[in-house]
Design an enzyme around this catalytic site. Structure first.
Site, PDB file in Angstrom:
ATOM      1  N   ARG A  40      65.798   7.109   3.078  1.00 51.93           N
ATOM      2  CA  ARG A  40      64.359   7.058   3.339  1.00 51.93           C
ATOM      3  C   ARG A  40      63.764   5.785   2.764  1.00 51.93           C
ATOM      4  O   ARG A  40      63.966   5.463   1.610  1.00 51.93           O
ATOM      5  CB  ARG A  40      63.676   8.271   2.706  1.00 51.93           C
ATOM      6  CG  ARG A  40      62.151   8.252   2.757  1.00 51.93           C
ATOM      7  CD  ARG A  40      61.643   8.803   4.059  1.00 51.93           C
ATOM      8  NE  ARG A  40      60.189   8.857   4.094  1.00 51.93           N
ATOM      9  CZ  ARG A  40      59.464   9.949   3.854  1.00 51.93           C
ATOM     10  NH1 ARG A  40      60.081  11.081   3.554  1.00 51.93           N
ATOM     11  NH2 ARG A  40      58.147   9.926   3.933  1.00 51.93           N
ATOM     12  N   ASP A  98      62.652  13.688   5.555  1.00 54.19           N
ATOM     13  CA  ASP A  98      61.408  14.027   4.858  1.00 54.19           C
ATOM     14  C   ASP A  98      61.559  15.463   4.355  1.00 54.19           C
ATOM     15  O   ASP A  98      61.964  16.343   5.108  1.00 54.19           O
ATOM     16  CB  ASP A  98      60.249  13.928   5.860  1.00 54.19           C
ATOM     17  CG  ASP A  98      58.885  14.258   5.253  1.00 54.19           C
ATOM     18  OD1 ASP A  98      58.656  13.932   4.069  1.00 54.19           O
ATOM     19  OD2 ASP A  98      58.047  14.819   5.984  1.00 54.19           O
ATOM     20  N   ASP A 156      59.394  18.375   2.312  1.00 53.73           N
ATOM     21  CA  ASP A 156      58.087  18.755   1.776  1.00 53.73           C
ATOM     22  C   ASP A 156      58.113  20.190   1.270  1.00 53.73           C
ATOM     23  O   ASP A 156      58.567  21.093   1.978  1.00 53.73           O
ATOM     24  CB  ASP A 156      57.008  18.671   2.875  1.00 53.73           C
ATOM     25  CG  ASP A 156      56.798  17.248   3.384  1.00 53.73           C
ATOM     26  OD1 ASP A 156      56.951  16.305   2.582  1.00 53.73           O
ATOM     27  OD2 ASP A 156      56.479  17.086   4.576  1.00 53.73           O
ATOM     28  N   ARG A 200      61.216   8.210   9.738  1.00 52.27           N
ATOM     29  CA  ARG A 200      61.979   8.466   8.520  1.00 52.27           C
ATOM     30  C   ARG A 200      63.291   9.171   8.834  1.00 52.27           C
ATOM     31  O   ARG A 200      63.379   9.962   9.750  1.00 52.27           O
ATOM     32  CB  ARG A 200      61.159   9.247   7.504  1.00 52.27           C
ATOM     33  CG  ARG A 200      60.700  10.657   7.836  1.00 52.27           C
ATOM     34  CD  ARG A 200      59.484  10.799   8.728  1.00 52.27           C
ATOM     35  NE  ARG A 200      58.274  10.124   8.308  1.00 52.27           N
ATOM     36  CZ  ARG A 200      57.322  10.689   7.562  1.00 52.27           C
ATOM     37  NH1 ARG A 200      57.430  11.923   7.153  1.00 52.27           N
ATOM     38  NH2 ARG A 200      56.251  10.006   7.259  1.00 52.27           N
TER      39      ARG A 200
HETATM   40  C1  X6L Z   1      44.801  12.990  12.859  1.00 51.13           C
HETATM   41  C2  X6L Z   1      45.227  12.140  11.871  1.00 51.13           C
HETATM   42  C3  X6L Z   1      45.618  14.049  13.200  1.00 51.13           C
HETATM   43  C4  X6L Z   1      46.438  12.344  11.248  1.00 51.13           C
HETATM   44  C5  X6L Z   1      46.838  14.245  12.574  1.00 51.13           C
HETATM   45  C6  X6L Z   1      49.345  14.670  11.214  1.00 51.13           C
HETATM   46  C7  X6L Z   1      49.015  12.719   9.957  1.00 51.13           C
HETATM   47  C8  X6L Z   1      50.575  14.826  10.619  1.00 51.13           C
HETATM   48  C9  X6L Z   1      50.239  12.876   9.355  1.00 51.13           C
HETATM   49  C10 X6L Z   1      47.248  13.396  11.580  1.00 51.13           C
HETATM   50  C11 X6L Z   1      48.541  13.595  10.903  1.00 51.13           C
HETATM   51  C12 X6L Z   1      51.020  13.928   9.683  1.00 51.13           C
HETATM   52  C13 X6L Z   1      56.094  14.496  11.186  1.00 51.13           C
HETATM   53  C14 X6L Z   1      55.292  14.118  12.268  1.00 51.13           C
HETATM   54  C15 X6L Z   1      54.701  13.025  10.512  1.00 51.13           C
HETATM   55  C16 X6L Z   1      57.097  15.481  11.394  1.00 51.13           C
HETATM   56  C17 X6L Z   1      56.356  15.586  13.680  1.00 51.13           C
HETATM   57  C18 X6L Z   1      52.351  14.111   9.039  1.00 51.13           C
HETATM   58  C19 X6L Z   1      53.045  12.995   8.367  1.00 51.13           C
HETATM   59  N1  X6L Z   1      55.713  13.820  10.095  1.00 51.13           N
HETATM   60  N2  X6L Z   1      55.412  14.649  13.507  1.00 51.13           N
HETATM   61  N3  X6L Z   1      54.416  13.202  11.828  1.00 51.13           N
HETATM   62  N4  X6L Z   1      57.174  15.992  12.663  1.00 51.13           N
HETATM   63  N5  X6L Z   1      56.511  16.143  14.897  1.00 51.13           N
HETATM   64  O1  X6L Z   1      57.861  15.874  10.514  1.00 51.13           O
HETATM   65  O2  X6L Z   1      52.895  15.183   9.043  1.00 51.13           O
HETATM   66  S1  X6L Z   1      53.822  11.932   9.539  1.00 51.13           S
HETATM   67 MG    MG Z   2      56.088  15.616   6.028  1.00 50.47          MG
HETATM   68 MG    MG Z   3      56.830  14.126   2.794  1.00 49.78          MG
END
Ligand code: X6L
Ligand code: MG
Ligand code: MG
Length: 173
Positions: free
Chosen positions: A84, A96, A98, A93
């Site tokens: 990572r 991850d 959590d 990544r």
């Molecule tokens: C507006 C702004 C709406 C930000 C949503 C959602 C930001 C999720 C970060 C958000 C927003 C995250 C994964 C991912 C990420 C994962 C999938 C996060 C952190 N991690 N998409 N996006 N799976 N499908 O593990 O969770 S970045």
């Molecule tokens: Mg996450």
């Molecule tokens: Mg994390």
């Protein structure tokens, strides 16, 4: 004291399934962590920063004697071990990890908020979670049916059913 903890895993770089499976194995090899349950692996559309490859996501249930801060350190070491790199915020990544739930505790420190503050907004987290979680481990206000009826389930599909899952029909003669 054995603590019940749910951990979310995600990967969207390289050998995604390999990273998830090896991570589960390595977590289980840790002296103070026992893996109790694994969800199916889901393929999920990226959320947050959407210009990246699809993720594989899953959730595991573990028993551990580690305190939340110590468990976090162990998980961060695994993320680092599996390559990572923290480059783009919300970006690609290899692994991850959590912490979602730790018993029924509410924890808020500089480094860690439990329950994970946005878990119920993210179908890629709550769908694998409710696949394996016992109701007694979930916050009382959580309603499985309501979650499963939500629109944002689209973009989250079973990629590989959980090991040891239902195979009836294949084995009947
Ligand atoms: C507006 C702004 C709406 C930000 C949503 C959602 C930001 C999720 C970060 C958000 C927003 C995250 C994964 C991912 C990420 C994962 C999938 C996060 C952190 N991690 N998409 N996006 N799976 N499908 O593990 O969770 S970045
Ligand atoms: Mg996450
Ligand atoms: Mg994390």
């Amino acid at each position: 004291m054995m603590n019940i903890v749910y951990i979310a895993l995600g990967s969207n770089q390289g050998d995604r399934a390999g990273y998830l499976q090896e991570a589960v194995e390595e977590i289980g090899r840790h002296e103070q962590i026992m893996v109790e349950k694994e969800s199916s692996i889901y393929e999920t559309d990226p959320v947050g920063y959407t210009e990246q490859d699809k993720f594989l996501n899953m959730v595991i249930k573990v028993n551990t004697q580690l305190a939340p801060a110590d468990l976090l350190k162990v998980l961060q070491e695994f993320e680092y071990f599996f390559g990572r790199k923290r480059e783009i915020r919300w970006g690609p990544r290899t692994l991850d990890l959590d912490i979602l739930l730790y018993n029924q505790e509410n924890i808020e420190t500089e480094e860690l908020i439990i329950p994970h503050p946005r878990m119920w907004e993210r179908a890629f987290v709550f769908i694998p979670l409710i696949e394996i979680a016992e109701s007694k481990d979930l916050p009382v206000e959580i309603n499985r049916k309501e979650l499963l009826a939500r629109q944002d389930r689209e973009g989250v599909h079973v990629w590989k059913p959980k090991s040891g899952g239902d195979v009836s029909g294949l084995t009947e003669s």
